[in-house]
Design an enzyme around this catalytic site. Structure first.
Site, PDB file in Angstrom:
ATOM      1  N   SER A 176      -6.244  -3.068   9.833  1.00 54.38           N
ATOM      2  CA  SER A 176      -7.107  -2.241   8.967  1.00 54.38           C
ATOM      3  C   SER A 176      -8.468  -2.880   8.796  1.00 54.38           C
ATOM      4  CB  SER A 176      -6.457  -2.074   7.595  1.00 54.38           C
ATOM      5  OG  SER A 176      -5.197  -1.465   7.707  1.00 54.38           O
TER       6      SER A 176
ATOM      7  N   GLU B 100     -10.636  12.079 -16.228  1.00 51.37           N
ATOM      8  CA  GLU B 100     -10.489  10.852 -17.007  1.00 51.37           C
ATOM      9  C   GLU B 100     -10.468   9.606 -16.132  1.00 51.37           C
ATOM     10  OE1 GLU B 100      -8.536  13.541 -17.283  1.00 51.37           O
ATOM     11  OE2 GLU B 100      -9.037  14.331 -19.266  1.00 51.37           O
TER      12      GLU B 100
END
Lengths: 624, 624
Positions: free
Chosen positions: A40, A367
């Site tokens: 990755s 939120e």
């Protein structure tokens, strides 16, 4: 910094050499640690090499410089790549990379944290870096008019997180032209292909639909990368930019390229040797990109806070007092910023927003982004207060728990707590919030009962590090304290006491008022009760509680508008047991069912936490 | 059902009359209650009138009928509209609507909950209804091949929640052609205009980009609504449909239409009278739409579970045993379904997925949708197990806390808990999960130490109502129990005990093994320790703990791989204090700092929760 460092401008050939070095070092460091994510890292190495050598404006000798760009690895598992970048610019040496990565008591952790001075926020919980970056960019675009840019490396897997779309929505709403997301579309997640694979068009449509500019490139073509990063920083750009880079996981070592078998696995040493050879061998280049412009930090001189005052006995909701206190603080301290989740006329962040709109950010009903923006603002030194209904802060718990790892100072305010709110019903009633924040490392939990203590504690919050949470109440209740009273983290107030106290009643917020009424009821029966307002739920006032327990024969009633686990009662019990108080006879009144609608008083009675129930529990204790 | 009920097919003129009635009743009910959201109801009244009279296939006399469509109000604050719908079909009478709405101990709560038999899930925390609906639709499309449709009414404000986009992403990924979202784009949120206002094109671009079909209409034109709902249910539809309806808040009463001043406010009685007059006065129509097709529920006959067995002393990670147990359960019970957040090769939900792929749903990295899908599946009677890293369940806390309000049975499994995981570092370490779930109403928290207890407790989970959470461990540790041992909610195992025990060591999961090693260390010093494996953290085994405390002079060491607040230690302390155990001398070992990377043993030692620290704490206690 070594004498061999090459300085900007760096050409793409050299950037390519840096990319090879980043790959080699990602392999070497993870193999040496026996864990980590080399593949990755390899997919994004070309992106980072071009970015760091040619576009990121950063003074590596002065990570605190106000003009520095910000670099956030939202895909925190690509830490080998980040640390290899740090080696490539000469701030981490090869020894540390090889012997420190993922080791005990070392700063090159499995996922980056601000233990490293070049890291702004901790990542590793996917979908957080970009929202955090929005907060950092908000400051530059709307508070400082600063020229810095915020570069965020995202993984493609994490684009499945809703928080990424909350972030892009806010980034475009606030026209964050200083924000560039680089998405490493390597097609493969932990256990196989991602939802969208290499469907670059699908990603581009989503990004554009959310108001950002999508630039699709081959993430291994240095010219394309360079052109995209140049376009992203063009003065004409009127939107945030998302560079969608088609990449290959494990790029550079053919044997493992694009293989789903190699997620999160270091190469065994023989394969590592093979990979390093294929990548052209070890390199130890030190190459630095452009420096940032000189920036004069904004003038953030503070003046003394003049807190509002309230007359004893008048009825004021603590949520209103929160707004009053926040405004007073904002007038005195230009670092104070407020954010709200589209309920500012309920939390009363609107008091601040109406008076100081330039330091108020509406986050709408998002939120996660609300808390992430506060985190990002704290990176730039702002004192950000984020408010919504207390119940809805549960939406952002993953972001809250990461704040201490990020070393962020977060001020959170939750209104409409508990069954006290009445008719709206359980979806709007926070009954887990105290437990949630208490369990967060290093947190402070405040739950004032009146307006005077609220405004004083808002001021305290501004100066308290870590995650600081204030719970406010919907209804208006009498002011209990004179303006000259002082309130502090870890404090409490003993509202009633005498030498003959038989029982202690402990409340916080609404139940402080119920405890006071209970004391009156008990007095009618000839029972004298001590009443403690435990406005600091964490840390709790152990000394006052211990003294009260000892003075009242261990008889204590704790009442809280919260589930029985993890809140005020848990804090009191833990403190008394830890203090070794003997002969405890404690009654813990809390919300033990699922509430419905009703009036506040009806529901406090239903839950068994009103004055009548407190008095009844105290009477039983007093008889023993 | 009244004799005056009109039956399908209903023409649009009558639907228009129903719409007027829904508006009038929304005004009347909220005014009578003195609270509620009439204007947010009025904007969607036309949508609901056409839906309920002409498209929703529902047997109102049999809400449990397998063929019924599902109707979910994701904008739960429009409860006056929903309850007015219930009156219009004759299942709630006018008296209840006028005297029960938002009143104490009444079922017409401020936001809808399954106390009403026609309500699937509790809403009111915005952005949850659509993700829940995805779960309900998954069952129909992929488990039952059932003809029912799932209709979800969304507000426009809630489209700012990332969870909505997680839901649409999964809805399109799983080709949920049985899902229709109706978005009431009335432009106004609680405190003013939404992010996108009436920019219908922007909404449509986002919806289409996420793979759904967007149909933009005038939400007050009955013909357009009818055509859109017909198109949404056309056999040719190959994607989920989102009907984007441009509407006017407060529609029908000119004085308050499109006004930002009237969010969440009932009309005063004079204005209410005026509104009702403008809407043509009260009506008491009873009109029912089409019935569902007859559906034979799927055969969900279970066979006895054959749990795997493990040899004592062999080392097996409990996460592996979770996969084994889940597969055994799945083979015996066709209602068992597994979901995972793209880490199934870590949680070992992959053991199930590989063998029973047709009952496994990959939710990718979208934990809110992961939990919501499990909630939706529970609506259809499935026994859904949702797993991810324990730390990432914090992402879904708002969904978890709503589960008891939804009366949903949720089985959650979190792997990789605590510092034991080692090198990955704090972002991946759940240290708040026990507190989070314990504070959820009616929850059960299980934390097995070995493979035998894990598989037994996976079976127990399937039969335990409410939110049931299992925490599993990354590393492999010895099997402690014979296959014939039984494990139950509220139980514990005493692994060491004698008549001469001087101190009790309480552990769970990894710390059970550390406590056993500590007992060996103590034995070398001549100190006999009782060791309790508190695998049921909530409810905790009060009897065993009390007996142990009394047998060992109140000397107890509790060790947990979790922050000190709200976890195992808090459970033990609360239980012992509530039981009135006197003379407690309790040492609570927990993770009190921010961990870094390292090996599991290094970090357990750093945190002070390994065998050495447990033994040291016990030695101090044993001396007193």
């Amino acid at each position: 910094m070594s004498e061999t460092t090459t300085r900007a401008p760096i050409d793409l050939d050299l950037a390519g050499e840096v990319a090879a070095q980043l790959r080699v070092d990602s392999v070497r460091s993870s193999t040496s640690a026996g864990s980590g994510h080399p593949t990755s890292s390899m997919s994004a190495a070309d992106l980072l090499a071009v970015l760091v050598t040619r576009h990121l404006r950063y003074d590596w000798d002065d990570p605190g410089a106000a003009g520095n760009d910000h670099l956030i690895f939202s895909k925190g598992h690509a830490s080998p790549l980040l640390y290899s970048v740090f080696k490539s610019v000469g701030v981490v040496d090869d020894d540390e990379l090889m012997s420190g990565y993922r080791r005990f008591d070392q700063r090159l952790e499995g996922h980056p944290t601000p233990r490293l001075p070049w890291v702004d926020v901790a990542t590793g919980s996917l979908g957080q870096g970009l929202p955090d970056g929005v907060g950092v960019a908000l400051a530059g675009r709307h508070l400082e008019d600063a020229p810095y840019r915020v570069w965020v490396l995202c993984g493609d897997s994490e684009l499945a997180e809703g928080s990424i779309w909350e972030a892009l929505d806010k980034a475009s709403h606030y026209r964050l032209t200083n924000l560039v997301a680089l998405v490493d579309v390597n097609r493969l997640g932990q256990r196989g292909e991602t939802d969208l694979g290499w469907d670059m068009d699908a990603y581009a449509r989503r990004v554009e639909a959310f108001g950002a500019r999508a630039i699709v490139i081959d993430g291994h073509d240095l010219d394309e990368i360079d052109a995209a990063l140049a376009a992203a920083t063009d003065d004409e750009i009127d939107r945030p930019v998302v560079v969608l880079a088609r990449t290959v996981k494990g790029k550079g070592f053919a044997k493992i390229e694009d293989s789903p078998e190699w997620h999160g696995k270091p190469l065994p040493s023989d394969l590592a040797d093979e990979a390093i050879a294929e990548l052209g061998g070890e390199r130890h280049l030190q190459v630095r990109g452009p420096l940032p412009p000189d920036v004069t930090p904004p003038d953030l001189t503070t003046t003394p806070v003049e807190l509002p005052t309230y007359e004893l006995g008048t009825e004021v909701a603590t949520r209103n007092a929160y707004g009053d206190g926040l405004l007073a603080l904002g007038r005195a301290d230009p670092r104070v910023v407020a954010l709200d989740g589209e309920v500012s006329n309920s939390t009363h962040a609107d008091t601040f927003a109406d008076a100081i709109p330039e330091r108020f950010f509406e986050m709408y009903i998002a939120e996660q982004q609300l808390v992430a923006a506060a985190t990002g603002l704290s990176v730039r030194g702002y004192v950000a207060f984020a408010s919504t209904f207390a119940a809805f802060l549960t939406r952002a718990y993953d972001f809250i728990r990461m704040a201490p790892v990020s070393r962020a100072d977060l001020r959170l305010v939750g209104s409409h707590a508990g069954v006290e709110i009445g008719a709206d019903g359980p979806s709007q009633m926070a009954l887990e919030d105290l437990a949630m924040i208490r369990a967060t490392h290093g947190s402070t939990v405040l739950y004032p009962a009146d307006a005077t203590s609220t405004v004083a504690l808002v001021d305290v919050m501004a100066h308290t590090p870590g995650v600081v949470y204030m719970r406010t109440t919907r209804g208006a209740y009498p002011v209990l304290y004179d303006p000259q009273e002082t309130f502090e983290v870890g404090g409490s107030k003993t509202l009633r006491s005498s030498a003959a106290d038989q029982v202690t009643l402990v409340g916080a917020g609404i139940t402080t008022h119920e405890a006071l009424r209970a004391a009156d009821l008990l007095a009618d029966d000839g029972i004298t009760a001590r009443v403690i307002d435990a406005y600091s739920v964490k840390p709790i006032d152990v000394a006052a509680l211990t003294a009260a327990a000892e003075a009242t024969g261990g008889r204590i009633v704790v009442a809280e508008d919260h589930h029985p686990e993890g809140g005020l009662g848990a804090a009191v019990i833990a403190a008394l047991v830890e203090a070794g108080v003997s002969g405890l006879r404690l009654e813990h009144l809390a919300v033990r069912g699922v509430p419905g609608s009703g009036s506040g008083p009806e529901l406090l009675a239903w839950a068994g936490i009103d004055a009548d129930h407190i008095a009844a529990a105290a009477r039983v204790l007093a008889r023993t």
